[in-house]
Design a protein around this motif. Structure first.
Motif, PDB file in Angstrom:
ATOM      1  N   MET A   1       0.832  -1.205   0.000  1.00  0.00           N
ATOM      2  CA  MET A   1       0.000   0.000   0.000  1.00  0.00           C
ATOM      3  C   MET A   1       0.871   1.262   0.000  1.00  0.00           C
ATOM      4  O   MET A   1       0.580   2.237  -0.712  1.00  0.00           O
ATOM      5  N   THR A   2       1.946   1.208   0.788  1.00  0.00           N
ATOM      6  CA  THR A   2       2.842   2.368   0.831  1.00  0.00           C
ATOM      7  C   THR A   2       3.473   2.616  -0.533  1.00  0.00           C
ATOM      8  O   THR A   2       3.624   3.760  -0.967  1.00  0.00           O
ATOM      9  N   GLY A   3       3.846   1.519  -1.213  1.00  0.00           N
ATOM     10  CA  GLY A   3       4.433   1.669  -2.544  1.00  0.00           C
ATOM     11  C   GLY A   3       3.472   2.281  -3.531  1.00  0.00           C
ATOM     12  O   GLY A   3       3.865   3.105  -4.370  1.00  0.00           O
ATOM     13  N   VAL A   4       2.190   1.913  -3.451  1.00  0.00           N
ATOM     14  CA  VAL A   4       1.193   2.489  -4.366  1.00  0.00           C
ATOM     15  C   VAL A   4       1.005   3.975  -4.086  1.00  0.00           C
ATOM     16  O   VAL A   4       0.935   4.794  -5.024  1.00  0.00           O
ATOM     17  N   LEU A   5       0.931   4.334  -2.819  1.00  0.00           N
ATOM     18  CA  LEU A   5       0.785   5.749  -2.484  1.00  0.00           C
ATOM     19  C   LEU A   5       1.998   6.557  -2.922  1.00  0.00           C
ATOM     20  O   LEU A   5       1.856   7.692  -3.397  1.00  0.00           O
ATOM     21  N   ARG A   6       3.210   5.981  -2.761  1.00  0.00           N
ATOM     22  CA  ARG A   6       4.409   6.683  -3.218  1.00  0.00           C
ATOM     23  C   ARG A   6       4.383   6.843  -4.734  1.00  0.00           C
ATOM     24  O   ARG A   6       4.814   7.871  -5.266  1.00  0.00           O
ATOM     25  N   LEU A   7       3.888   5.809  -5.416  1.00  0.00           N
ATOM     26  CA  LEU A   7       3.821   5.895  -6.872  1.00  0.00           C
ATOM     27  C   LEU A   7       2.853   6.978  -7.328  1.00  0.00           C
ATOM     28  O   LEU A   7       3.082   7.648  -8.350  1.00  0.00           O
ATOM     29  N   LEU A   8       1.763   7.170  -6.576  1.00  0.00           N
ATOM     30  CA  LEU A   8       0.744   8.147  -6.967  1.00  0.00           C
ATOM     31  C   LEU A   8       1.023   9.547  -6.432  1.00  0.00           C
ATOM     32  O   LEU A   8       0.683  10.544  -7.094  1.00  0.00           O
ATOM     33  N   PHE A   9       1.625   9.626  -5.236  1.00  0.00           N
ATOM     34  CA  PHE A   9       1.769  10.936  -4.595  1.00  0.00           C
ATOM     35  C   PHE A   9       3.202  11.243  -4.176  1.00  0.00           C
ATOM     36  O   PHE A   9       3.437  12.225  -3.469  1.00  0.00           O
ATOM     37  N   GLY A  10       4.170  10.429  -4.571  1.00  0.00           N
ATOM     38  CA  GLY A  10       5.563  10.671  -4.204  1.00  0.00           C
ATOM     39  C   GLY A  10       6.136  11.891  -4.907  1.00  0.00           C
ATOM     40  O   GLY A  10       5.485  12.548  -5.736  1.00  0.00           O
ATOM     41  N   GLY A  11       7.383  12.205  -4.547  1.00  0.00           N
ATOM     42  CA  GLY A  11       8.006  13.402  -5.106  1.00  0.00           C
ATOM     43  C   GLY A  11       8.108  13.370  -6.612  1.00  0.00           C
ATOM     44  O   GLY A  11       7.840  14.377  -7.289  1.00  0.00           O
ATOM     45  N   ARG A  12       8.483  12.225  -7.193  1.00  0.00           N
ATOM     46  CA  ARG A  12       8.590  12.145  -8.654  1.00  0.00           C
ATOM     47  C   ARG A  12       7.229  12.321  -9.298  1.00  0.00           C
ATOM     48  O   ARG A  12       7.100  13.017 -10.313  1.00  0.00           O
ATOM     49  N   ALA A  13       6.195  11.669  -8.728  1.00  0.00           N
ATOM     50  CA  ALA A  13       4.850  11.806  -9.291  1.00  0.00           C
ATOM     51  C   ALA A  13       4.377  13.254  -9.228  1.00  0.00           C
ATOM     52  O   ALA A  13       3.744  13.753 -10.184  1.00  0.00           O
ATOM     53  N   ARG A  14       4.676  13.956  -8.127  1.00  0.00           N
ATOM     54  CA  ARG A  14       4.243  15.349  -8.021  1.00  0.00           C
ATOM     55  C   ARG A  14       4.955  16.231  -9.046  1.00  0.00           C
ATOM     56  O   ARG A  14       4.335  17.119  -9.649  1.00  0.00           O
ATOM     57  N   ARG A  15       6.256  15.995  -9.228  1.00  0.00           N
ATOM     58  CA  ARG A  15       6.982  16.803 -10.222  1.00  0.00           C
ATOM     59  C   ARG A  15       6.461  16.549 -11.631  1.00  0.00           C
ATOM     60  O   ARG A  15       6.338  17.480 -12.446  1.00  0.00           O
ATOM     61  N   ARG A  16       6.171  15.299 -11.932  1.00  0.00           N
ATOM     62  CA  ARG A  16       5.607  15.000 -13.257  1.00  0.00           C
ATOM     63  C   ARG A  16       4.224  15.609 -13.420  1.00  0.00           C
ATOM     64  O   ARG A  16       3.850  16.026 -14.530  1.00  0.00           O
ATOM     65  N   TRP A  17       3.465  15.655 -12.350  1.00  0.00           N
ATOM     66  CA  TRP A  17       2.145  16.309 -12.391  1.00  0.00           C
ATOM     67  C   TRP A  17       2.319  17.790 -12.700  1.00  0.00           C
ATOM     68  O   TRP A  17       1.588  18.363 -13.525  1.00  0.00           O
ATOM     69  N   ILE A  18       3.291  18.429 -12.067  1.00  0.00           N
ATOM     70  CA  ILE A  18       3.568  19.839 -12.356  1.00  0.00           C
ATOM     71  C   ILE A  18       3.962  20.012 -13.820  1.00  0.00           C
ATOM     72  O   ILE A  18       3.546  20.977 -14.482  1.00  0.00           O
ATOM     73  N   HIS A  19       4.749  19.066 -14.335  1.00  0.00           N
ATOM     74  CA  HIS A  19       5.137  19.130 -15.743  1.00  0.00           C
ATOM     75  C   HIS A  19       3.919  19.070 -16.650  1.00  0.00           C
ATOM     76  O   HIS A  19       3.835  19.803 -17.659  1.00  0.00           O
ATOM     77  N   LEU A  20       2.957  18.225 -16.315  1.00  0.00           N
ATOM     78  CA  LEU A  20       1.732  18.137 -17.112  1.00  0.00           C
ATOM     79  C   LEU A  20       0.913  19.427 -17.016  1.00  0.00           C
ATOM     80  O   LEU A  20       0.343  19.894 -18.021  1.00  0.00           O
ATOM     81  N   ILE A  21       0.836  20.011 -15.822  1.00  0.00           N
ATOM     82  CA  ILE A  21       0.088  21.260 -15.676  1.00  0.00           C
ATOM     83  C   ILE A  21       0.750  22.387 -16.472  1.00  0.00           C
ATOM     84  O   ILE A  21       0.070  23.235 -17.066  1.00  0.00           O
ATOM     85  N   LEU A  22       2.101  22.371 -16.526  1.00  0.00           N
ATOM     86  CA  LEU A  22       2.772  23.353 -17.382  1.00  0.00           C
ATOM     87  C   LEU A  22       2.384  23.152 -18.842  1.00  0.00           C
ATOM     88  O   LEU A  22       2.211  24.125 -19.588  1.00  0.00           O
ATOM     89  N   GLY A  23       2.248  21.896 -19.253  1.00  0.00           N
ATOM     90  CA  GLY A  23       1.787  21.637 -20.616  1.00  0.00           C
ATOM     91  C   GLY A  23       0.389  22.174 -20.857  1.00  0.00           C
ATOM     92  O   GLY A  23       0.093  22.730 -21.919  1.00  0.00           O
ATOM     93  N   GLY A  24      -0.474  22.012 -19.835  1.00  0.00           N
ATOM     94  CA  GLY A  24      -1.816  22.567 -19.973  1.00  0.00           C
ATOM     95  C   GLY A  24      -1.806  24.077 -20.064  1.00  0.00           C
ATOM     96  O   GLY A  24      -2.582  24.679 -20.832  1.00  0.00           O
ATOM     97  N   ALA A  25      -0.935  24.724 -19.289  1.00  0.00           N
ATOM     98  CA  ALA A  25      -0.834  26.178 -19.363  1.00  0.00           C
ATOM     99  C   ALA A  25      -0.345  26.621 -20.740  1.00  0.00           C
ATOM    100  O   ALA A  25      -0.830  27.620 -21.301  1.00  0.00           O
ATOM    101  N   LEU A  26       0.630  25.881 -21.307  1.00  0.00           N
ATOM    102  CA  LEU A  26       1.097  26.214 -22.654  1.00  0.00           C
ATOM    103  C   LEU A  26       0.016  25.990 -23.700  1.00  0.00           C
ATOM    104  O   LEU A  26      -0.004  26.659 -24.741  1.00  0.00           O
ATOM    105  N   ALA A  27      -0.903  25.060 -23.419  1.00  0.00           N
ATOM    106  CA  ALA A  27      -1.952  24.765 -24.400  1.00  0.00           C
ATOM    107  C   ALA A  27      -3.043  25.833 -24.435  1.00  0.00           C
ATOM    108  O   ALA A  27      -3.758  25.949 -25.443  1.00  0.00           O
ATOM    109  N   MET A  28      -3.182  26.615 -23.371  1.00  0.00           N
ATOM    110  CA  MET A  28      -4.301  27.551 -23.297  1.00  0.00           C
ATOM    111  C   MET A  28      -4.330  28.565 -24.440  1.00  0.00           C
ATOM    112  O   MET A  28      -5.401  28.829 -25.020  1.00  0.00           O
ATOM    113  N   PRO A  29      -3.206  29.203 -24.819  1.00  0.00           N
ATOM    114  CA  PRO A  29      -3.292  30.147 -25.952  1.00  0.00           C
ATOM    115  C   PRO A  29      -3.792  29.489 -27.233  1.00  0.00           C
ATOM    116  O   PRO A  29      -4.545  30.110 -28.003  1.00  0.00           O
TER     117      PRO A  29
END
Length: 418
Positions: free
Chosen positions: A1-29
């Motif tokens: 269970m801890t491994g699944v939570l780390r996979l979904l909410f760990g530091g790498r997952a959060r940074r990749r999520w930020i990367h995706l949100i940056l892509g969404g921001a670039l897509a808005m124009p």
């Protein structure tokens, strides 16, 4: 269970999520531009009031994003973002702009993929958490039922109301899983779409080779000019120390020779640095050559106690400048080696052959038994430096025992050099 939570909410997952949100921001124009196209085509006054029209605007904007990805800075900026946020190693990604059509095509595919997935995840990140939060607190706050949120009627009572917190948590986990999956997909595809092409690898290899050549040249120049000076100064100081009380006149001559040697070495260091710059700096001393500096080199070597005879079968002034400069360094290194075996005479011969080569020969007796030079940390690079110089000029070099003598023989072509 801890491994699944780390996979979904760990530091790498959060940074990749930020990367995706940056892509969404670039897509808005691009989405806004798409809405300008979709609105008149559908006759809708409010494109963003309809999810279908928003998706249509998004679909129209993505090809525009692919077209604008040919901008040279797109690949370097995207590569930098991937290195920082997606956990992809730097060597797997290109550093410079795309140079070929295939590389530009892969960059366009990556940019479209980044903005596409980023737009979807950004939209979900804006809409899912508030709705999931409402579902989680729905059984506790009854007033929500009467709010203008327009919740489905089946959520107002019964088993659906009891399970709404579970549904809210499941929606948040699903959002995190989607973000983690899209982030992992981008990280997996990044080396293939943003990785260096064969042309990029060749350019990087050429840059490394050029840098290594500069470093090797600097090492050769410093070894030859500084090594010779230190060898001469060491012998002169040693001889002066031994006769300090019995022969003051010799000591004065030795100190004068040391002063002259060190002064000239400072000038040669300036010349070395000037050669390695992009063009010699104003006031930089010229590099020493056979034509201008051979006599001084022989005099300083003799002043250090080394017996040297020189036979010049050619006029050093008639040599091409490049050959004259490199030959000077070769003679300097040969004399430095001889100074480490002080007391053994050295014979230097220069001659020009009929086939257009300069032949340089240095010989000294091996002695019986041959005396080994004092060990020097990091020493032994002189003959390698001579071989490098000769190879760069297209000549040949041989060094080693020849009967009872040590012989260095170098042939340098005169034609094709300036």
């Amino acid at each position: 269970m801890t491994g699944v939570l780390r996979l979904l909410f760990g530091g790498r997952a959060r940074r990749r999520w930020i990367h995706l949100i940056l892509g969404g921001a670039l897509a808005m124009p691009y989405v806004f531009v798409g809405s300008v196209v979709v609105g008149p085509l559908t006759g809708a006054d409010d494109v963003f009031g309809s999810l279908a029209l928003q998706l249509g605007s998004f679909a129209v904007g993505l090809p525009l994003a692919a077209a604008t990805s040919v901008f040279p800075l797109t690949r370097p900026l995207e590569s930098a973002a991937v290195r920082a946020l997606c956990g992809v190693e730097g060597d797997a990604l290109a550093h410079g702009p795309a140079r070929t059509r295939a590389a530009r095509g892969r960059t366009a595919a990556w940019f479209t993929l980044h903005l596409g997935l980023g737009g979807v995840i950004s939209g979900m990140s804006l809409s899912v958490p508030p709705f999931a939060l409402v579902l989680i607190v729905l059984p506790v706050f009854a007033s929500i039922h009467d709010s203008p949120l327009a919740l489905p009627g089946f959520l107002h009572h019964g088993w659906a109301l009891a399970l709404s917190p579970v549904a809210g948590l499941a929606m948040l986990l699903a959002l995190a899983a989607c973000a983690a999956g899209c982030g992992a997909l981008l990280a997996r595809w990044a080396p293939a779409l943003l990785g260096p092409t064969p042309e990029d690898r060749l350019a990087a290899a050429e840059a490394r080779a050029a840098d290594l050549a500069v470093r090797n040249r600097l090492a050769r120049e410093l070894h030859d000019c500084v090594g010779h000076a230190l060898s001469a100064v060491t012998l002169q100081a040693s001889a002066a120390r031994r006769v300090l009380d019995s022969d003051p006149e010799f000591v004065r001559e030795a100190l004068a020779a040391i002063e002259d040697t060190t002064r000239r070495t400072v000038g040669e260091l300036d010349a070395v640095l000037g050669v390695l710059r992009d063009g010699d700096a104003p006031g930089t001393a010229p590099a020493p050559t056979l034509a201008a500096d051979l006599d001084g080199l022989l005099s300083r070597t003799r002043a250090a106690g080394q017996r040297v005879t020189a036979t010049l079968g050619t006029d050093p002034a008639a040599l091409p400048p490049l050959v004259s400069r490199e030959a000077y360094r070769i003679v300097q290194e040969g004399l430095s080696n001889a100074l480490r075996h002080a007391g053994r005479p050295v014979a230097l011969t220069l001659a020009t052959t009929a086939d257009g080569h300069l032949e340089l020969t240095m010989e000294n007796p091996l002695g019986s038994p041959p005396a080994a030079p004092a060990p020097r940390p990091g020493g032994g690079h002189g003959l390698r430096g001579i071989a490098d110089r000769v190879r760069l000029l297209g000549g040949t070099a041989e060094a080693g025992p020849a009967g009872e003598r040590w012989r260095l023989h170098v042939r340098l072509p005169l034609k094709g050099t300036v």
